[in-house]
Design a protein around this motif. Structure first.
Motif, PDB file in Angstrom:
ATOM      1  N   ALA A   1      46.250  49.225  29.498  1.00 38.19           N
ATOM      2  CA  ALA A   1      46.134  48.065  28.603  1.00 38.19           C
ATOM      3  C   ALA A   1      45.821  48.600  27.212  1.00 38.19           C
ATOM      4  CB  ALA A   1      45.047  47.119  29.083  1.00 38.19           C
ATOM      5  N   VAL A   2      46.712  48.322  26.252  1.00 37.27           N
ATOM      6  CA  VAL A   2      46.617  48.920  24.916  1.00 37.27           C
ATOM      7  C   VAL A   2      46.291  47.913  23.818  1.00 37.27           C
ATOM      8  CG1 VAL A   2      48.111  50.868  25.509  1.00 37.27           C
ATOM      9  CG2 VAL A   2      49.122  48.770  24.566  1.00 37.27           C
ATOM     10  N   GLU A   3      46.275  46.631  24.157  1.00 37.87           N
ATOM     11  CA  GLU A   3      46.001  45.612  23.140  1.00 37.87           C
ATOM     12  C   GLU A   3      45.391  44.391  23.803  1.00 37.87           C
ATOM     13  OE1 GLU A   3      48.763  42.800  20.367  1.00 37.87           O
ATOM     14  OE2 GLU A   3      49.293  44.925  20.425  1.00 37.87           O
ATOM     15  N   LEU A   4      44.432  43.778  23.107  1.00 36.14           N
ATOM     16  CA  LEU A   4      43.729  42.599  23.607  1.00 36.14           C
ATOM     17  C   LEU A   4      43.998  41.409  22.700  1.00 36.14           C
ATOM     18  CD1 LEU A   4      41.479  41.246  25.423  1.00 36.14           C
ATOM     19  CD2 LEU A   4      39.858  42.036  23.700  1.00 36.14           C
ATOM     20  N   THR A   5      44.238  40.262  23.306  1.00 36.20           N
ATOM     21  CA  THR A   5      44.274  38.990  22.587  1.00 36.20           C
ATOM     22  C   THR A   5      43.233  38.103  23.244  1.00 36.20           C
ATOM     23  OG1 THR A   5      46.639  39.184  22.129  1.00 36.20           O
ATOM     24  CG2 THR A   5      45.669  36.998  21.917  1.00 36.20           C
ATOM     25  N   SER A   6      42.328  37.573  22.433  1.00 39.20           N
ATOM     26  CA  SER A   6      41.275  36.701  22.949  1.00 39.20           C
ATOM     27  C   SER A   6      41.372  35.363  22.236  1.00 39.20           C
ATOM     28  CB  SER A   6      39.905  37.331  22.698  1.00 39.20           C
ATOM     29  OG  SER A   6      38.878  36.439  23.079  1.00 39.20           O
ATOM     30  N   GLU A   7      41.396  34.296  23.022  1.00 39.83           N
ATOM     31  CA  GLU A   7      41.406  32.947  22.469  1.00 39.83           C
ATOM     32  C   GLU A   7      40.266  32.160  23.086  1.00 39.83           C
ATOM     33  OE1 GLU A   7      45.281  31.279  23.174  1.00 39.83           O
ATOM     34  OE2 GLU A   7      46.212  32.535  21.642  1.00 39.83           O
ATOM     35  N   GLY A   8      39.577  31.376  22.267  1.00 38.02           N
ATOM     36  CA  GLY A   8      38.464  30.560  22.737  1.00 38.02           C
ATOM     37  C   GLY A   8      37.175  31.363  22.796  1.00 38.02           C
ATOM     38  N   GLU A   9      36.147  30.696  23.318  1.00 42.22           N
ATOM     39  CA  GLU A   9      34.831  31.329  23.448  1.00 42.22           C
ATOM     40  C   GLU A   9      34.195  30.898  24.757  1.00 42.22           C
ATOM     41  OE1 GLU A   9      32.371  30.317  20.142  1.00 42.22           O
ATOM     42  OE2 GLU A   9      33.671  31.309  18.690  1.00 42.22           O
ATOM     43  N   GLY A  10      33.232  31.705  25.204  1.00 43.39           N
ATOM     44  CA  GLY A  10      32.465  31.361  26.402  1.00 43.39           C
ATOM     45  C   GLY A  10      33.363  31.048  27.583  1.00 43.39           C
ATOM     46  N   THR A  11      33.040  29.978  28.296  1.00 47.36           N
ATOM     47  CA  THR A  11      33.784  29.628  29.505  1.00 47.36           C
ATOM     48  C   THR A  11      35.220  29.186  29.208  1.00 47.36           C
ATOM     49  OG1 THR A  11      32.945  27.364  29.443  1.00 47.36           O
ATOM     50  CG2 THR A  11      31.700  28.966  30.768  1.00 47.36           C
ATOM     51  N   SER A  12      35.534  28.911  27.956  1.00 52.38           N
ATOM     52  CA  SER A  12      36.893  28.503  27.566  1.00 52.38           C
ATOM     53  C   SER A  12      37.760  29.675  27.122  1.00 52.38           C
ATOM     54  CB  SER A  12      36.818  27.477  26.426  1.00 52.38           C
ATOM     55  OG  SER A  12      36.123  26.338  26.852  1.00 52.38           O
ATOM     56  N   ARG A  13      37.215  30.867  27.151  1.00 54.66           N
ATOM     57  CA  ARG A  13      37.952  32.043  26.672  1.00 54.66           C
ATOM     58  C   ARG A  13      39.112  32.383  27.605  1.00 54.66           C
ATOM     59  NH1 ARG A  13      36.585  35.741  23.111  1.00 54.66           N
ATOM     60  NH2 ARG A  13      34.365  35.282  23.251  1.00 54.66           N
ATOM     61  N   ARG A  14      40.178  32.922  26.998  1.00 52.83           N
ATOM     62  CA  ARG A  14      41.304  33.519  27.729  1.00 52.83           C
ATOM     63  C   ARG A  14      41.528  34.895  27.125  1.00 52.83           C
ATOM     64  NH1 ARG A  14      46.490  30.047  27.682  1.00 52.83           N
ATOM     65  NH2 ARG A  14      46.965  31.123  29.607  1.00 52.83           N
TER      66      ARG A  14
END
Length: 179
Positions: free
Chosen positions: A87-100
């Motif tokens: 895994a060479v790149e991360l995309t994070s959307e949302g926060e806490g329990t709503s994160r993806r």
């Protein structure tokens, strides 16, 4: 690209049905996937990314833990030093329990952490963390150091105890298990 776009692409992606192919074992492939995700054939790195991506679609993990390249007519052993993907790149959307959390792999494939794609952290013999994400059918990706540090920073900013992150409704603690 947002994670909704990634999820749509994942749903549309059609991989060969390697789980349904059971040809006779033909021997070694003279191929190896190094710890850093580099694919080799007869000791030489495979320099064509499209060829690596093609081979990655016919990679299968056997019940005994070994790896093979499989087609409808042949099955060849392949050596995997750690995990077959990185895994060479991360995309994070949302926060806490709503994160993806979405990950781009070294093969330009994508995976979203969640109930079907578990994140786990082990401890290597030298004491360093070794984070992994399940990709498909027993195949995993080692999460590279830069991406893992990005994940740790997100976790520390959220203050979860134990440190970890949510994705797709699952909490993934970063407390490592011994290898």
């Amino acid at each position: 690209m947002g994670l909704a776009d990634v999820a749509r692409l994942l749903a549309e992606r059609k991989l060969p049905p390697v789980d349904k192919w059971n040809p006779t074992h033909c021997g070694p492939s003279d191929m190896r996937i190094a710890r850093d995700g580099t694919w080799f054939h007869t000791g030489t790195p495979i320099g064509r990314p499209a060829l690596v991506k093609l081979f990655s679609t016919i990679l299968r993990r056997e019940p005994d833990g070994s790896f093979v390249l499989v087609t409808p007519v042949e099955k060849l052993d392949i050596e995997v030093e750690d995990a077959p993907f990185v895994a060479v790149e991360l995309t994070s959307e949302g926060e806490g329990t709503s994160r993806r959390l979405g990950f781009r792999l070294n093969t330009d494939d994508y995976v979203i952490a969640g109930p079907g794609n578990i994140l786990r952290v082990e401890t290597a013999p030298d004491g360093t963390p070794r984070p992994y994400i399940h990709v498909r059918a027993g195949l995993e990706a080692l999460i590279n150091r830069a991406v893992f540090y990005e994940m740790v920073e997100l976790a520390l900013n959220e203050g979860a105890s134990p440190p970890g992150l949510w994705s797709e409704g699952c909490f993934f603690a970063f407390a490592p298990a011994p290898l």
